[in-house]
Design a protein around this motif. Sequence first.
Motif, PDB file in Angstrom:
ATOM      1  N   LEU A   1       0.838  -1.206   0.000  1.00  0.00           N
ATOM      2  CA  LEU A   1       0.000   0.000   0.000  1.00  0.00           C
ATOM      3  C   LEU A   1       0.868   1.250   0.000  1.00  0.00           C
ATOM      4  N   SER A   2       0.450   2.260  -0.794  1.00  0.00           N
ATOM      5  CA  SER A   2       1.203   3.514  -0.895  1.00  0.00           C
ATOM      6  C   SER A   2       0.240   4.702  -0.791  1.00  0.00           C
ATOM      7  N   LEU A   3       0.825   5.893  -0.820  1.00  0.00           N
ATOM      8  CA  LEU A   3      -0.014   7.095  -0.784  1.00  0.00           C
ATOM      9  C   LEU A   3      -0.939   7.175  -1.990  1.00  0.00           C
ATOM     10  N   THR A   4      -0.460   6.683  -3.132  1.00  0.00           N
ATOM     11  CA  THR A   4      -1.302   6.674  -4.336  1.00  0.00           C
ATOM     12  C   THR A   4      -2.551   5.848  -4.103  1.00  0.00           C
ATOM     13  N   ASP A   5      -2.405   4.730  -3.422  1.00  0.00           N
ATOM     14  CA  ASP A   5      -3.571   3.885  -3.126  1.00  0.00           C
ATOM     15  C   ASP A   5      -4.537   4.606  -2.186  1.00  0.00           C
ATOM     16  N   VAL A   6      -3.971   5.328  -1.231  1.00  0.00           N
ATOM     17  CA  VAL A   6      -4.822   6.083  -0.306  1.00  0.00           C
ATOM     18  C   VAL A   6      -5.594   7.164  -1.056  1.00  0.00           C
ATOM     19  N   PHE A   7      -4.912   7.825  -2.000  1.00  0.00           N
ATOM     20  CA  PHE A   7      -5.563   8.896  -2.775  1.00  0.00           C
ATOM     21  C   PHE A   7      -6.768   8.374  -3.549  1.00  0.00           C
ATOM     22  N   ARG A   8      -6.700   7.114  -3.962  1.00  0.00           N
ATOM     23  CA  ARG A   8      -7.799   6.531  -4.761  1.00  0.00           C
ATOM     24  C   ARG A   8      -8.961   6.034  -3.912  1.00  0.00           C
ATOM     25  N   MET A   9      -8.781   6.035  -2.607  1.00  0.00           N
ATOM     26  CA  MET A   9      -9.840   5.524  -1.734  1.00  0.00           C
ATOM     27  C   MET A   9     -11.010   6.499  -1.668  1.00  0.00           C
ATOM     28  N   THR A  10     -12.201   5.977  -1.831  1.00  0.00           N
ATOM     29  CA  THR A  10     -13.409   6.806  -1.774  1.00  0.00           C
ATOM     30  C   THR A  10     -13.570   7.411  -0.385  1.00  0.00           C
ATOM     31  N   ASP A  11     -13.849   8.691  -0.341  1.00  0.00           N
ATOM     32  CA  ASP A  11     -14.079   9.428   0.918  1.00  0.00           C
ATOM     33  C   ASP A  11     -12.849   9.472   1.816  1.00  0.00           C
ATOM     34  N   ALA A  12     -11.652   9.304   1.223  1.00  0.00           N
ATOM     35  CA  ALA A  12     -10.437   9.360   2.047  1.00  0.00           C
ATOM     36  C   ALA A  12     -10.082  10.793   2.429  1.00  0.00           C
ATOM     37  N   PHE A  13     -10.615  11.774   1.664  1.00  0.00           N
ATOM     38  CA  PHE A  13     -10.298  13.179   1.927  1.00  0.00           C
ATOM     39  C   PHE A  13     -11.575  13.998   2.091  1.00  0.00           C
ATOM     40  N   ASN A  14     -11.487  14.976   2.937  1.00  0.00           N
ATOM     41  CA  ASN A  14     -12.573  15.941   3.105  1.00  0.00           C
ATOM     42  C   ASN A  14     -12.156  17.249   2.436  1.00  0.00           C
ATOM     43  N   VAL A  15     -12.938  17.706   1.457  1.00  0.00           N
ATOM     44  CA  VAL A  15     -12.646  18.961   0.767  1.00  0.00           C
ATOM     45  C   VAL A  15     -13.693  19.981   1.211  1.00  0.00           C
ATOM     46  N   LEU A  16     -13.229  20.960   1.938  1.00  0.00           N
ATOM     47  CA  LEU A  16     -14.139  21.968   2.488  1.00  0.00           C
ATOM     48  C   LEU A  16     -13.824  23.351   1.914  1.00  0.00           C
ATOM     49  N   LYS A  17     -14.857  24.072   1.581  1.00  0.00           N
ATOM     50  CA  LYS A  17     -14.710  25.451   1.117  1.00  0.00           C
ATOM     51  C   LYS A  17     -14.668  26.372   2.338  1.00  0.00           C
ATOM     52  N   ALA A  18     -13.621  27.158   2.409  1.00  0.00           N
ATOM     53  CA  ALA A  18     -13.514  28.100   3.521  1.00  0.00           C
ATOM     54  C   ALA A  18     -14.526  29.230   3.348  1.00  0.00           C
ATOM     55  N   ASP A  19     -14.887  29.847   4.440  1.00  0.00           N
ATOM     56  CA  ASP A  19     -15.817  30.982   4.369  1.00  0.00           C
ATOM     57  C   ASP A  19     -15.203  32.110   3.545  1.00  0.00           C
ATOM     58  N   ILE A  20     -16.023  32.699   2.654  1.00  0.00           N
ATOM     59  CA  ILE A  20     -15.548  33.777   1.782  1.00  0.00           C
ATOM     60  C   ILE A  20     -15.872  35.120   2.414  1.00  0.00           C
ATOM     61  N   ASP A  21     -14.883  35.975   2.482  1.00  0.00           N
ATOM     62  CA  ASP A  21     -15.088  37.340   2.964  1.00  0.00           C
ATOM     63  C   ASP A  21     -15.626  38.172   1.802  1.00  0.00           C
ATOM     64  N   GLU A  22     -16.935  38.410   1.803  1.00  0.00           N
ATOM     65  CA  GLU A  22     -17.579  39.087   0.676  1.00  0.00           C
ATOM     66  C   GLU A  22     -17.056  40.506   0.474  1.00  0.00           C
ATOM     67  N   ASP A  23     -16.801  41.199   1.563  1.00  0.00           N
ATOM     68  CA  ASP A  23     -16.284  42.570   1.440  1.00  0.00           C
ATOM     69  C   ASP A  23     -14.890  42.575   0.817  1.00  0.00           C
ATOM     70  N   GLU A  24     -14.080  41.593   1.202  1.00  0.00           N
ATOM     71  CA  GLU A  24     -12.725  41.497   0.650  1.00  0.00           C
ATOM     72  C   GLU A  24     -12.772  41.211  -0.846  1.00  0.00           C
ATOM     73  N   ILE A  25     -13.670  40.304  -1.242  1.00  0.00           N
ATOM     74  CA  ILE A  25     -13.818  39.974  -2.664  1.00  0.00           C
ATOM     75  C   ILE A  25     -14.288  41.194  -3.443  1.00  0.00           C
ATOM     76  N   TRP A  26     -15.300  41.898  -2.924  1.00  0.00           N
ATOM     77  CA  TRP A  26     -15.840  43.057  -3.634  1.00  0.00           C
ATOM     78  C   TRP A  26     -14.799  44.164  -3.754  1.00  0.00           C
ATOM     79  N   CYS A  27     -13.989  44.327  -2.740  1.00  0.00           N
ATOM     80  CA  CYS A  27     -12.944  45.342  -2.780  1.00  0.00           C
ATOM     81  C   CYS A  27     -11.996  45.088  -3.955  1.00  0.00           C
ATOM     82  N   ALA A  28     -11.610  43.821  -4.145  1.00  0.00           N
ATOM     83  CA  ALA A  28     -10.710  43.464  -5.249  1.00  0.00           C
ATOM     84  C   ALA A  28     -11.412  43.576  -6.596  1.00  0.00           C
TER      85      ALA A  28
END
Length: 292
Positions: free
Chosen positions: A105-132
């Motif tokens: 078993l290697s890291l590549t095998d772990v990467f292929r595992m279903t649900d092995a990683f949690n991908v979360l979107k961080a909160d967006i600072d709307e004022d910061e985005i609008w400023c840019a």
Amino acid sequence: MIRSMTGFGRAREVVDGRDISVEIRAVNHRYFEFSAKLPRSYMYLEDKLKQLIQSKTGRGKIEVALSIYNVAGKETQITVNKPVVENYVSALRAIKDEIDLFDNLSLTDVFRMTDAFNVLKADIDEDEIWCAVSALAEFALGNFIQMRENEGKRIKADLLEKITFIESKIGEVEKLSPETTANYRKRLFDKLTEVLENTQIDEQRVLLEAAVFAEKTAVDEETVRLHSHIAQLREMLDSEDVVGRKLDFLVQEINREINTIGSKAQDLRITKIVVDLKSELEKIREQIQNIE
């Protein structure tokens, strides 16, 4: 300053780890019409962009395209779901000896595992985005307006040339109008002389007929109004306000006066001038459709 309704402006920059691009384009339209293409997660910016652009433009069909790419990954958090990975590994090793598997078993095998990683979107600072975004939108809007103004200068120069031509033709009408009455009186006198031969001709009657003719064919009022309308046209072309719709209305009034002159014309030369005037006015009308 006269502005064309056609324009384009673009700005792009990497700001705080985000590759942001703003494009503004516009074509002719009777009123202000706004549409935007934005990433789904940034749809809240549409109203702000509309207010910004509407505050600095008049009419036209305006489209805005906004793209935002997170090149630094700052808005995404990735974590390993350890219990899931441990369960996968335990399950595989449990059957390793049963079905004669190698334990590689290697890291590549772990990467292929279903649900092995949690991908979360961080909160967006709307004022910061609008400023840019607003800073880039302002820059793109500046380029957009500059293009409109440059095109507006060319339109104005063309309109002034056409207006000068119309003024010269109106001058010709004013010169020919009295001649028309004099020619009519002469033709009437000659005709009566021919018909009555040596019989005494009532000159007062001839003068009365000529006066009636002159009243019916007089275009003094129309030419005076035309000069007034053209003066207003020149003033509007020098105005700093949005004048496209006002110009359109004024051209309609000029067209009405020219039509009246055409209906009164009893001289082929004036009729020909009216045709020239209407042709040139139509070109002006077409150009005005491009003005904000």
